[in-house]
Design a protein around this motif. Structure first.
Motif, PDB file in Angstrom:
ATOM      1  N   VAL A 314      48.477  13.030  17.970  1.00 35.14           N
ATOM      2  CA  VAL A 314      47.744  12.727  16.740  1.00 35.14           C
ATOM      3  C   VAL A 314      46.266  13.078  16.888  1.00 35.14           C
ATOM      4  CG1 VAL A 314      47.017  10.866  15.191  1.00 35.14           C
ATOM      5  CG2 VAL A 314      49.372  10.971  15.977  1.00 35.14           C
ATOM      6  N   ALA A 315      45.712  12.905  18.076  1.00 33.62           N
ATOM      7  CA  ALA A 315      44.304  13.244  18.283  1.00 33.62           C
ATOM      8  C   ALA A 315      44.074  14.736  18.064  1.00 33.62           C
ATOM      9  CB  ALA A 315      43.867  12.830  19.685  1.00 33.62           C
ATOM     10  N   ALA A 316      44.965  15.578  18.595  1.00 37.89           N
ATOM     11  CA  ALA A 316      44.823  17.022  18.405  1.00 37.89           C
ATOM     12  C   ALA A 316      45.035  17.398  16.944  1.00 37.89           C
ATOM     13  CB  ALA A 316      45.813  17.765  19.297  1.00 37.89           C
ATOM     14  N   PHE A 317      46.043  16.820  16.305  1.00 34.81           N
ATOM     15  CA  PHE A 317      46.318  17.110  14.897  1.00 34.81           C
ATOM     16  C   PHE A 317      45.117  16.762  14.023  1.00 34.81           C
ATOM     17  CE2 PHE A 317      47.774  15.346  10.793  1.00 34.81           C
ATOM     18  CZ  PHE A 317      48.319  16.494  10.229  1.00 34.81           C
ATOM     19  N   THR A 318      44.582  15.566  14.202  1.00 35.05           N
ATOM     20  CA  THR A 318      43.429  15.142  13.407  1.00 35.05           C
ATOM     21  C   THR A 318      42.211  15.993  13.728  1.00 35.05           C
ATOM     22  OG1 THR A 318      44.294  12.891  13.424  1.00 35.05           O
ATOM     23  CG2 THR A 318      42.002  13.162  12.776  1.00 35.05           C
ATOM     24  N   GLY A 319      42.036  16.328  15.006  1.00 38.48           N
ATOM     25  CA  GLY A 319      40.910  17.163  15.405  1.00 38.48           C
ATOM     26  C   GLY A 319      40.953  18.544  14.785  1.00 38.48           C
ATOM     27  N   LEU A 320      42.146  19.117  14.650  1.00 40.44           N
ATOM     28  CA  LEU A 320      42.273  20.435  14.033  1.00 40.44           C
ATOM     29  C   LEU A 320      41.902  20.376  12.549  1.00 40.44           C
ATOM     30  CD1 LEU A 320      45.576  21.610  15.759  1.00 40.44           C
ATOM     31  CD2 LEU A 320      43.279  22.509  16.167  1.00 40.44           C
ATOM     32  N   LEU A 321      42.370  19.349  11.851  1.00 40.53           N
ATOM     33  CA  LEU A 321      42.000  19.196  10.444  1.00 40.53           C
ATOM     34  C   LEU A 321      40.495  18.974  10.301  1.00 40.53           C
ATOM     35  CD1 LEU A 321      44.802  16.882   8.968  1.00 40.53           C
ATOM     36  CD2 LEU A 321      44.706  19.380   9.001  1.00 40.53           C
ATOM     37  N   GLU A 322      39.953  18.125  11.151  1.00 39.59           N
ATOM     38  CA  GLU A 322      38.521  17.816  11.083  1.00 39.59           C
ATOM     39  C   GLU A 322      37.679  19.050  11.378  1.00 39.59           C
ATOM     40  OE1 GLU A 322      34.606  16.427  12.740  1.00 39.59           O
ATOM     41  OE2 GLU A 322      36.216  17.527  13.759  1.00 39.59           O
ATOM     42  N   SER A 323      38.139  19.899  12.287  1.00 39.00           N
ATOM     43  CA  SER A 323      37.384  21.105  12.626  1.00 39.00           C
ATOM     44  C   SER A 323      37.310  22.065  11.447  1.00 39.00           C
ATOM     45  CB  SER A 323      38.020  21.805  13.831  1.00 39.00           C
ATOM     46  OG  SER A 323      37.896  21.015  14.994  1.00 39.00           O
ATOM     47  N   VAL A 324      38.407  22.214  10.719  1.00 43.51           N
ATOM     48  CA  VAL A 324      38.377  23.086   9.540  1.00 43.51           C
ATOM     49  C   VAL A 324      37.310  22.604   8.565  1.00 43.51           C
ATOM     50  CG1 VAL A 324      39.673  23.893   7.533  1.00 43.51           C
ATOM     51  CG2 VAL A 324      40.788  23.780   9.762  1.00 43.51           C
ATOM     52  N   ARG A 325      37.286  21.319   8.320  1.00 45.40           N
ATOM     53  CA  ARG A 325      36.303  20.763   7.374  1.00 45.40           C
ATOM     54  C   ARG A 325      34.877  20.909   7.906  1.00 45.40           C
ATOM     55  NH1 ARG A 325      33.358  20.050   4.089  1.00 45.40           N
ATOM     56  NH2 ARG A 325      33.081  18.354   2.575  1.00 45.40           N
ATOM     57  N   ARG A 326      34.709  20.734   9.199  1.00 47.72           N
ATOM     58  CA  ARG A 326      33.362  20.725   9.777  1.00 47.72           C
ATOM     59  C   ARG A 326      32.783  22.132   9.937  1.00 47.72           C
ATOM     60  NH1 ARG A 326      32.089  20.161  15.106  1.00 47.72           N
ATOM     61  NH2 ARG A 326      34.226  19.586  15.633  1.00 47.72           N
ATOM     62  N   TYR A 327      33.637  23.120  10.155  1.00 45.70           N
ATOM     63  CA  TYR A 327      33.153  24.488  10.365  1.00 45.70           C
ATOM     64  C   TYR A 327      33.108  25.305   9.074  1.00 45.70           C
ATOM     65  CZ  TYR A 327      33.147  24.275  15.483  1.00 45.70           C
ATOM     66  OH  TYR A 327      32.859  23.980  16.800  1.00 45.70           O
ATOM     67  N   MET A 328      33.508  24.729   7.950  1.00 48.69           N
ATOM     68  CA  MET A 328      33.556  25.482   6.694  1.00 48.69           C
ATOM     69  C   MET A 328      32.249  26.206   6.400  1.00 48.69           C
ATOM     70  SD  MET A 328      35.524  23.133   3.895  1.00 48.69           S
ATOM     71  CE  MET A 328      37.316  23.062   3.811  1.00 48.69           C
ATOM     72  N   GLY A 329      31.149  25.467   6.393  1.00 48.96           N
ATOM     73  CA  GLY A 329      29.868  26.047   6.019  1.00 48.96           C
ATOM     74  C   GLY A 329      29.463  27.194   6.920  1.00 48.96           C
ATOM     75  N   ALA A 330      29.676  27.043   8.228  1.00 42.09           N
ATOM     76  CA  ALA A 330      29.282  28.091   9.166  1.00 42.09           C
ATOM     77  C   ALA A 330      30.175  29.314   9.053  1.00 42.09           C
ATOM     78  CB  ALA A 330      29.309  27.548  10.591  1.00 42.09           C
ATOM     79  N   CYS A 331      31.433  29.133   8.644  1.00 43.63           N
ATOM     80  CA  CYS A 331      32.332  30.277   8.462  1.00 43.63           C
ATOM     81  C   CYS A 331      32.026  31.017   7.168  1.00 43.63           C
ATOM     82  CB  CYS A 331      33.785  29.808   8.470  1.00 43.63           C
ATOM     83  SG  CYS A 331      34.393  29.282  10.090  1.00 43.63           S
ATOM     84  N   TRP A 332      31.777  30.280   6.104  1.00 49.72           N
ATOM     85  CA  TRP A 332      31.517  30.909   4.810  1.00 49.72           C
ATOM     86  C   TRP A 332      30.083  31.412   4.678  1.00 49.72           C
ATOM     87  CZ3 TRP A 332      34.175  26.225   2.106  1.00 49.72           C
ATOM     88  CH2 TRP A 332      35.555  26.450   2.038  1.00 49.72           C
TER      89      TRP A 332
END
Length: 381
Positions: A314-332
């Motif tokens: 669950v820690a990895a699953f949640t971390g992957l979702l959180e990373s998408v949200r957190r890196y959005m601005g830097a990717c776009w």
């Protein structure tokens, strides 16, 4: 501090006074306000200073501010003051005190009156026309909102900043127009001490910063079902939590309204009675994916047409979702010296290499989810 300043403004050979303005901006953005004050004291001839900023530093991968895509910043007069309302596709209405940048609650209906903008006479602070001062600024600092008293508001994908010109220092400043191309000369993203800018294990505070405390669900240990035997999963769900809602592109995830019920009670055809329901993915173009955690091993699996492994725990699953949200601005909306997509891929590989390995049953699912920020624009195409 110095590398942050150069990563935003570039490596043009400016004088001491203008570099002091850059350094003052960087210190303010990073929250080092005492340092910013010392810079202003040491160089009273700086041509402009940063009053306040809500800004994503270069190389800092945080969920907010993220003003990528359509965004607005509107000034309102209140009883006894003024406020700024910021909105963007990935930023709900956020209110600030216009003078200090302090967060404000949304005013009640009728309490805020929108202010009409008036263009000042003469050249603006960063005016590209020939009669403008020869100052350097990012190429995205366009169409400022004049606030009066020599202050200007700049809004772009990375945030908002209020700056104030130093009329005395600018009185004899060379003319020729603002240089908005210097920032393209930035070379390296700044270095941050590990653990200070989103790196390290996901914590309750980190999850709340990314999604908002009200949008995180946690289950007190005594309320977790006895069927969930995996100790690390019990600790994570009670201490760190799970986002109630997550979205990127056409896909979204909703935490189960009755968390940790047997997955077979929702989808008997899943067949695995050891899976406890965490939530459901809506992929937009395919069947929903029901996500469950194995009550003994802690592995996260997903049922669509069949049950497949999705994440180590669950820690990895949640971390992957959180990373998408957190890196959005830097990717776009990366800075010239920033590789947001590369940094994102490096971060998610470190979280759970097996989930994305070639040939892994889960690789296609994660590639689809990650594409929302690595291949598609903020508009989803």
């Amino acid at each position: 501090m110095f590398t942050q300043a150069e990563a935003v403004f570039g490596r043009a050979g400016v004088g001491r006074a203008e570099f002091a303005s850059w350094l003052h901006f960087a210190a303010t953005v990073l929250g080092h306000h005492d340092y910013a004050a010392r810079v202003a004291e040491a160089e009273p001839g700086l041509p402009w200073r940063t009053v306040w900023a809500w800004w994503r530093p270069v190389g800092a991968y945080v969920a907010e501010p993220n003003l990528s895509g359509d965004h607005t910043a509107e000034v309102y007069d209140l009883d006894g003051g003024a406020a700024l309302k910021v909105w963007a596709l990935w930023c709900e209405d956020t209110w600030f005190d216009l003078d200090t940048g302090r967060r404000l609650p949304a005013p009640a209906d009728g309490e805020a009156v929108r202010r009409d903008g008036d263009d000042p006479d003469g050249a603006r602070l960063f005016d590209p026309d020939e009669d403008g001062r020869l100052l350097h600024c990012p190429g995205t600092w366009e169409e400022p909102v004049p606030l009066g008293g020599g202050r200007y508001l700049y809004v772009e994908d990375r945030g908002v900043v209020v700056v104030e010109e130093n009329a005395a220092a600018l009185a004899g400043w060379p003319r020729g127009g603002a240089d908005t191309g210097s920032w393209e000369s930035a070379e390296d993203a700044p270095w941050f001490r590990p653990g200070t800018r989103g790196s390290g294990p996901l914590t309750a505070a980190g999850l709340a910063r990314t999604f908002g405390e009200a949008r995180v669900t946690r289950v007190p240990g005594e309320e977790l079902p006895d069927a969930l035997e995996h100790r690390a999963t019990r600790e994570f769900l009670s201490e760190v939590g799970l986002p109630r809602h997550w979205a990127a592109g056409v896909s979204s995830f909703e935490a189960a309204p009755e968390l940790l019920r047997p997955l077979t009670s929702t989808a008997p055809e899943a067949g695995d009675e050891d899976l406890l329901h965490l939530g459901t993915f809506d992929f937009g173009y395919t069947d929903p994916g029901l996500v469950g955690v194995h009550r003994v091993t802690g592995e996260v699996r997903m049922y669509q047409e069949s049950v497949i492994p999705l994440a180590r725990d669950v820690a990895a699953f949640t971390g992957l979702l959180e990373s998408v949200r957190r890196y959005m601005g830097a990717c776009w909306s990366p800075y010239p010296a920033e590789d947001g997509i590369g940094a994102f891929h490096e971060a998610v590989r470190a979280l759970d290499p097996g989930a994305q390995a070639d040939g892994s049953p889960s690789a296609e699912t994660w590639e689809h989810l990650f594409a929302a920020i690595t291949e598609l624009s903020v508009y989803g195409y």
